[in-house]
Design a protein around this motif. Structure first.
Motif, short mmCIF file in Angstrom:
data_model
loop_
_atom_site.label_atom_id
_atom_site.label_comp_id
_atom_site.label_asym_id
_atom_site.label_seq_id
_atom_site.Cartn_x
_atom_site.Cartn_y
_atom_site.Cartn_z
N LEU A 147 0.81 -1.22 0.00
CA LEU A 147 0.00 0.00 0.00
C LEU A 147 0.84 1.27 0.00
CD1 LEU A 147 -2.80 -1.02 2.54
CD2 LEU A 147 -2.78 -1.23 0.04
N THR A 165 -5.34 5.67 5.47
CA THR A 165 -6.18 4.69 4.79
C THR A 165 -5.56 3.30 4.89
OG1 THR A 165 -5.08 5.30 2.72
CG2 THR A 165 -7.21 6.33 3.18
N TRP A 168 -6.62 1.75 8.27
CA TRP A 168 -8.00 1.28 8.28
C TRP A 168 -8.19 0.08 7.36
CZ3 TRP A 168 -11.13 2.20 11.99
CH2 TRP A 168 -11.05 3.40 12.71
N THR A 169 -7.38 -0.01 6.31
CA THR A 169 -7.44 -1.19 5.45
C THR A 169 -7.08 -2.45 6.23
OG1 THR A 169 -6.91 0.10 3.47
CG2 THR A 169 -6.50 -2.27 3.38
N CYS A 217 -4.57 -8.31 -3.74
CA CYS A 217 -3.65 -7.20 -3.94
C CYS A 217 -3.06 -7.21 -5.35
CB CYS A 217 -2.52 -7.26 -2.91
SG CYS A 217 -3.02 -6.88 -1.22
N LEU A 290 -12.42 -1.25 -0.48
CA LEU A 290 -10.98 -1.06 -0.35
C LEU A 290 -10.33 -0.70 -1.68
CD1 LEU A 290 -10.10 -4.02 2.07
CD2 LEU A 290 -10.44 -1.61 2.63
N ARG A 294 -8.23 2.75 -2.46
CA ARG A 294 -6.84 2.77 -2.90
C ARG A 294 -6.68 3.52 -4.21
NH1 ARG A 294 -4.13 3.08 1.00
NH2 ARG A 294 -2.42 3.18 -0.49
N LEU A 309 -13.44 5.03 5.21
CA LEU A 309 -12.91 3.82 5.83
C LEU A 309 -12.97 3.89 7.35
CD1 LEU A 309 -9.81 2.88 3.62
CD2 LEU A 309 -12.14 1.98 3.52
N CYS A 355 -20.53 -2.03 4.38
CA CYS A 355 -19.55 -1.85 3.30
C CYS A 355 -20.22 -1.39 2.01
CB CYS A 355 -18.79 -3.15 3.06
SG CYS A 355 -17.67 -3.61 4.41
#
Length: 383
Positions: A147, A165, A168-169, A217, A290, A294, A309, A355
């Motif tokens: 990230l 962020t 929180w991810t 990812c 998410l 990002r 988030l 969410c």
């Protein structure tokens, strides 16, 4: 009122001579007003994106006898003083190329998570706790690197205070793994003990969403790269801000749909590998949230994702907390909303609802923000 509008106002008797000189050459006055932007620009596209970020539109460009902002930016770039050894401007925006080391880095969180889950299945007692602690640490560090670099990393120049962020991810991923089990145990009168990592424990671990989202990812980084490459091509082909916005929105929608498709496929594969239910709804909604966060952070807009988030993470943590707090005398009403949702649609419905409610407005914000040329000015040369 913007600085551009000030160029059209009548001159004040005490105004210095510089604005009057700009009246004969309005482009020169605009270049002086945006001198820093013009001096550090590497191509006309960066000037166009910077002007858009300052509120310049195609209608404003018409005041300077140009059909659109891109044409105005080309004149401003051409009039920048340069030495004889300065290379000419590039013919087209350089398309970013993915670096192999960063591509392999995106695979690391999923690989470490798979190794940790395998270790949990073959250990018991204190060794299992050690494997769980090592797995949490390793996956967290790997996620932090993913990230922070590559297509999912924040734009250069983003202040460290706005990079929360990533925190929180990680917390939302932890909730995806343990939150549903805690909520189910709380509604049933528990939990009777801390999480053990076993599927049949008092606080069961949801391995499928955790493994899926860490493996995601890699497709998330690839989809972010596709968005950047598509925006670069459309910057070269577009001749106006509205044209660019209309051409990049389908790319954004396609990238978002592609990521959801890859996430659904990963969910099915992980469920089959772990021999557990797939849990499509909570995985897809959290993954979509998410991914959008990002994308916005990587393009230099971390404020709204950080707030969204944080609100989602806080709300998901409050769900089991209200059930536990309802056991206090006179606080039984606190658990009514959560109990109603769990009874009607199961423990996963709370996470899905929260969410989804966060992802939908973030999707609208991403479409409005990432369809602007200024959102891609500094990501055009990234990998």
């Amino acid at each position: 009122m913007s600085g551009l509008d000030e160029l059209d106002r009548p001159g004040d008797p005490q105004t210095p001579a510089a604005p009057r000189r700009g009246a004969g050459d309005p482009v020169k006055a605009l270049m002086h007003r945006h001198r820093e932007l013009c001096e550090r620009a590497v191509d006309p596209m960066e000037i166009a994106a910077g002007l858009e970020a300052h509120g310049v539109t195609d209608r404003t460009a018409a005041r300077f006898r140009h059909r659109d902002v891109f044409s105005l930016a080309e004149e401003m770039y051409a009039r920048i003083p340069r030495g004889d050894d300065t290379p000419p401007p590039p013919a087209s925006t350089a398309l970013p190329r993915p670096r192999p080391d960063r591509a392999l880095l995106t695979l690391l969180p999923g690989a470490l998570c798979a190794a940790a889950l395998t270790g949990l299945r073959f250990t018991d007692g204190r060794p299992r706790l050690l494997v769980a602690a090592a797995g949490v640490l390793a996956v967290t560090l790997a996620l932090r690197q993913v990230l922070a670099k590559g297509p999912l990393g924040p734009r250069r120049g983003t202040r460290p205070g706005r990079r929360r962020t990533a925190l929180w991810t990680v917390l939302l991923l932890a909730h995806a793994a343990l939150g549903e089990g805690l909520l189910r145990a709380a509604v049933a009168g528990g939990p009777d003990g801390p999480p053990t990592g076993a599927p049949d424990g008092p606080w069961p671990l949801a391995a499928v969403p955790l493994l899926t989202l860490t493996l995601a990812c890699a497709p998330a980084a690839w989809c972010a790269h596709l968005l950047t490459a598509g925006a670069c091509r459309r910057l070269d082909a577009s001749r106006g801000l509205e044209e660019f916005s209309a051409s990049v929105q389908p790319v954004l929608l396609g990238v978002f749909t592609l990521f959801l498709g890859a996430l659904g496929a990963l969910t099915a594969v992980c469920a089959a590998a772990l021999d557990e239910p797939p849990a499509y709804a909570p995985t897809l909604t959290l993954g979509a949230l998410l991914f959008l966060a990002r994308l916005l952070t990587a393009h230099g807009f971390p404020q709204v994702p950080a707030v969204v988030l944080a609100a989602t993470g806080t709300a998901t943590a409050l769900a089991p907390a209200t059930v536990l707090a309802a056991r206090l005398p006179g606080c039984g009403a606190l658990a009514v909303p959560v109990d109603t949702l769990v009874t009607a649609w199961g423990p996963a419905s709370v996470s899905v609802l929260l969410c989804a409610a966060a992802a939908l407005p973030l999707l609208v914000h991403a479409f409005r923000t990432l369809s602007r040329a200024s959102a891609h000015a500094r990501t055009a040369h990234r990998c």
